[in-house]
Design a protein around this motif. Structure first.
Motif, short mmCIF file in Angstrom:
data_model
loop_
_atom_site.label_atom_id
_atom_site.label_comp_id
_atom_site.label_asym_id
_atom_site.label_seq_id
_atom_site.Cartn_x
_atom_site.Cartn_y
_atom_site.Cartn_z
N MET A 72 0.85 -1.18 0.00
CA MET A 72 0.00 0.00 0.00
C MET A 72 0.89 1.23 0.00
O MET A 72 1.86 1.31 0.72
CB MET A 72 -0.89 -0.03 1.24
N ARG A 73 0.48 2.17 -0.80
CA ARG A 73 1.28 3.39 -0.91
C ARG A 73 1.02 4.31 0.27
O ARG A 73 0.01 4.21 0.94
CB ARG A 73 1.00 4.08 -2.22
N GLU A 74 1.93 5.20 0.49
CA GLU A 74 1.81 6.22 1.53
C GLU A 74 1.17 7.45 0.88
O GLU A 74 1.62 7.93 -0.15
CB GLU A 74 3.21 6.59 1.98
N GLN A 88 -6.85 14.31 0.52
CA GLN A 88 -7.46 14.25 -0.81
C GLN A 88 -7.02 12.99 -1.55
O GLN A 88 -7.84 12.33 -2.19
CB GLN A 88 -7.11 15.51 -1.62
N GLU A 89 -5.76 12.63 -1.45
CA GLU A 89 -5.29 11.40 -2.09
C GLU A 89 -5.95 10.17 -1.48
O GLU A 89 -6.31 9.24 -2.20
CB GLU A 89 -3.76 11.28 -1.96
N VAL A 90 -6.14 10.19 -0.16
CA VAL A 90 -6.82 9.08 0.51
C VAL A 90 -8.24 8.96 -0.02
O VAL A 90 -8.71 7.87 -0.38
CB VAL A 90 -6.83 9.27 2.04
N ARG A 91 -8.93 10.08 -0.11
CA ARG A 91 -10.33 10.08 -0.57
C ARG A 91 -10.44 9.64 -2.02
O ARG A 91 -11.37 8.91 -2.38
CB ARG A 91 -10.95 11.45 -0.36
N GLU A 92 -9.52 10.07 -2.84
CA GLU A 92 -9.54 9.65 -4.25
C GLU A 92 -9.34 8.13 -4.36
O GLU A 92 -10.00 7.47 -5.16
CB GLU A 92 -8.47 10.40 -5.05
N SER A 93 -8.46 7.61 -3.54
CA SER A 93 -8.23 6.17 -3.54
C SER A 93 -9.46 5.41 -3.06
O SER A 93 -9.85 4.40 -3.66
CB SER A 93 -7.02 5.83 -2.66
N ILE A 94 -10.08 5.92 -2.02
CA ILE A 94 -11.31 5.29 -1.51
C ILE A 94 -12.41 5.35 -2.56
O ILE A 94 -13.13 4.36 -2.78
CB ILE A 94 -11.75 5.95 -0.19
N ASP A 95 -12.55 6.49 -3.24
CA ASP A 95 -13.56 6.61 -4.30
C ASP A 95 -13.32 5.59 -5.41
O ASP A 95 -14.25 4.95 -5.90
CB ASP A 95 -13.57 8.02 -4.89
N TYR A 96 -12.06 5.43 -5.79
CA TYR A 96 -11.72 4.44 -6.81
C TYR A 96 -12.09 3.03 -6.33
O TYR A 96 -12.70 2.25 -7.06
CB TYR A 96 -10.22 4.51 -7.15
#
Length: 99
Positions: free
Chosen positions: A1-3, A8-16
């Motif tokens: 898993m990436r850091e 915003q990056e966390v949310r984009e990943s969750i959305d994906y």
């Protein structure tokens, strides 16, 4: 898993991931509807032994992937319950058409 660098990056990943999860649940739903064709009655639809086998399987998969098996069990029990309700409705409609 990436850091992640920010929320915003966390949310984009969750959305994906949510998008992927919904697509997989949709595919599972189509399989459930197909399975209805092979079940004679509501007991076959409810299939408590199969439910418990699936729960044990996903708990093992959870362990192998370092996720809390209790969370996965809860998610799967809820999902399976919803699919059983859906399948019972689908099964009932199929039986009414055959009469």
């Amino acid at each position: 898993m990436r850091e992640f660098k920010n929320i915003q990056e966390v949310r984009e990943s969750i959305d994906y991931l949510d998008n992927q999860i919904v697509k997989l649940i949709s595919e599972r739903s189509r399989c459930v509807e197909q399975a209805t064709k092979f079940k004679k009655d509501t007991n076959d639809v409810k299939a408590p032994k199969r439910v418990e086998a699936v729960i044990q399987k996903v708990r093992t998969i959870a362990d192998e992937n370092n996720v809390n098996p209790d969370i996965i069990e809860q998610v799967y029990r809820t999902m399976i319950s919803c699919f059983i309700d859906h399948e019972l409705t689908h099964h009932s409609k199929m039986n009414n058409k055959q009469r």
